[in-house]
Design an enzyme around this catalytic site. Structure first.
Site, PDB file in Angstrom:
ATOM      1  N   ASP A   1      14.808  30.033  59.647  1.00 52.76           N
ATOM      2  CA  ASP A   1      15.834  30.937  58.716  1.00 52.76           C
ATOM      3  C   ASP A   1      15.327  32.261  59.226  1.00 52.76           C
ATOM      4  OD1 ASP A   1      16.850  28.764  57.592  1.00 52.76           O
ATOM      5  OD2 ASP A   1      15.846  28.804  55.613  1.00 52.76           O
TER       6      ASP A   1
ATOM      7  N   ASP B   1      11.314  30.427  54.905  1.00 46.71           N
ATOM      8  CA  ASP B   1      12.341  29.092  54.761  1.00 46.71           C
ATOM      9  C   ASP B   1      12.926  29.563  53.478  1.00 46.71           C
ATOM     10  OD1 ASP B   1      13.795  27.265  55.885  1.00 46.71           O
ATOM     11  OD2 ASP B   1      12.847  25.800  54.569  1.00 46.71           O
TER      12      ASP B   1
ATOM     13  N   LYS C   1      15.110  28.684  50.421  1.00 49.09           N
ATOM     14  CA  LYS C   1      15.707  27.420  49.667  1.00 49.09           C
ATOM     15  C   LYS C   1      16.370  27.917  48.362  1.00 49.09           C
ATOM     16  CE  LYS C   1      13.861  24.507  52.622  1.00 49.09           C
ATOM     17  NZ  LYS C   1      14.652  23.684  53.524  1.00 49.09           N
TER      18      LYS C   1
END
Length: 352
Positions: free
Chosen positions: A246, A259, A261
């Site tokens: 990411d 990352d 989420k």
């Protein structure tokens, strides 16, 4: 000897009038010094009862009657499992081959590499990558039986509430929102990395589906700087897997693989993120071995955003934690060929 119509006191016990009580030779001193009463069981003919017990135990009601009480107990309750002593520790599984997580001797981080736009290497399956499995696929196919059980139970619960078609729409909406969210974050990071002066994120306009998510991570974005990569492909040629990271940037001054989420439920602890730390370690290990990136990443960050706009939880992974999760990833990677071969065998049997 019986005591009739008399009030007596023995120690602190008062014997009421008109009470019949056997008190032969009763005194406190005598009770303390007298020998134990003779038990009638001492006179039992042990040989006689021993032979009786043997006769009962040797007689078979059926061929399934256990030979001993221990066998019968194990038949009913299962074998006895001896508990480990407190001093002993559970066996910790380690990977068969401990592949290096980073290659610091090969690439040295410099300030010069932080200049310029972030890297964005697109995934191209046509360049010999068609047979290379992704991190997501490997993690999905090496789930533990317990993880599979809870996922299936959650799926059945959602289908019971929404129906088959409703659950399908729900899953599609989650995927769409996640994709829009990642695109919005990427736009912010790229524009901030190339803009001069005022933060472009303050002027950004987002689609309604991601407004809450972007508000949720606003305090995290304020601490992100020196973006080096966004939505960029990494590949570990030696271990034969790939993934799309990411973001790689500095969070509060520390270079991290980040990352992003989304979640409908709060995840305030790292343990709430399930396999996400293993995923981050796998991405970082691939990036550190990929020649397209001239730096090393030893830290990680998992940011969980919420649709209602409540502040996102940012879980930092130190270099020590990343090494622990890297070992877990290597074990999952070792299990993957076995799982893949068993799946192939199952599909072959089904086709027959």
């Amino acid at each position: 000897m019986y005591l009739l119509k008399r009030v007596g006191c023995v120690g602190s016990i008062v014997v009421p009038q008109c009470t019949s009580l056997f008190v032969g030779n009763f005194s406190a001193c005598h009770c303390l010094s007298s020998p134990k009463r003779h038990s009638p069981y001492n006179s039992v003919d042990s040989e006689r009862y021993s032979s009786l017990v043997k006769a009962v135990m040797s007689s078979k009601i059926s061929s399934q009657t256990p030979e001993t009480l221990q066998v019968e107990d194990e038949h009913i309750y299962g074998p006895v499992v001896n508990a480990q002593t407190p001093a002993s520790e559970p066996e910790v599984r380690v990977p068969k081959t401990l592949h290096p997580f980073s290659h610091c001797e090969e690439t040295v981080e410099t300030e010069e590499t932080e200049s310029g736009p972030p890297a964005r290497i697109l995934l191209n399956r046509g360049q010999g990558r068609s047979s290379v499995p992704s991190v997501t696929r490997i993690l999905q196919q090496t789930l533990s039986p317990e993880q599979i059980f809870y996922l299936e139970r959650w799926k059945r619960k959602m289908i019971a509430q929404l129906g088959e078609e409703g659950f399908k729409v729900y899953s599609q909406n989650l995927f769409r929102q996640g994709k829009l969210f990642h695109s919005a974050v990427e736009d912010i990071l790229i524009s901030d990395a190339t803009s001069i002066g005022e933060k472009s994120s303050e002027k950004a306009v987002f689609q309604p589906e991601v407004l809450g998510y972007m508000e949720s991570i606003s305090h995290v974005l304020a601490d992100v700087s020196a973006v080096r990569a966004t939505e960029s492909t990494v590949q570990h040629a030696e271990l034969n897997y790939l993934g799309i990271v990411d973001c790689v940037a500095r969070y509060r001054g520390v270079l991290c693989l980040i990352d992003w989420k989304t979640s409908e439920k709060p995840k305030p602890f790292l343990s709430n993120t399930f396999d996400n730390p293993i995923q981050v370690a796998a991405y970082a290990g691939a990036l550190n071995s990929d020649g397209n990136y001239k730096y090393q990443v030893e830290n990680g960050l998992i940011v969980v955003a919420y649709k209602d706009g409540s502040p996102a939880h940012a879980h930092q992974l130190s270099s020590e934690l990343m090494l622990q999760y890297w070992k877990m990833w290597l074990i999952r990677l070792e299990n993957f060929p076995e799982q893949r071969s068993s799946d192939a065998s199952s599909s072959f049997v089904q086709k027959r």
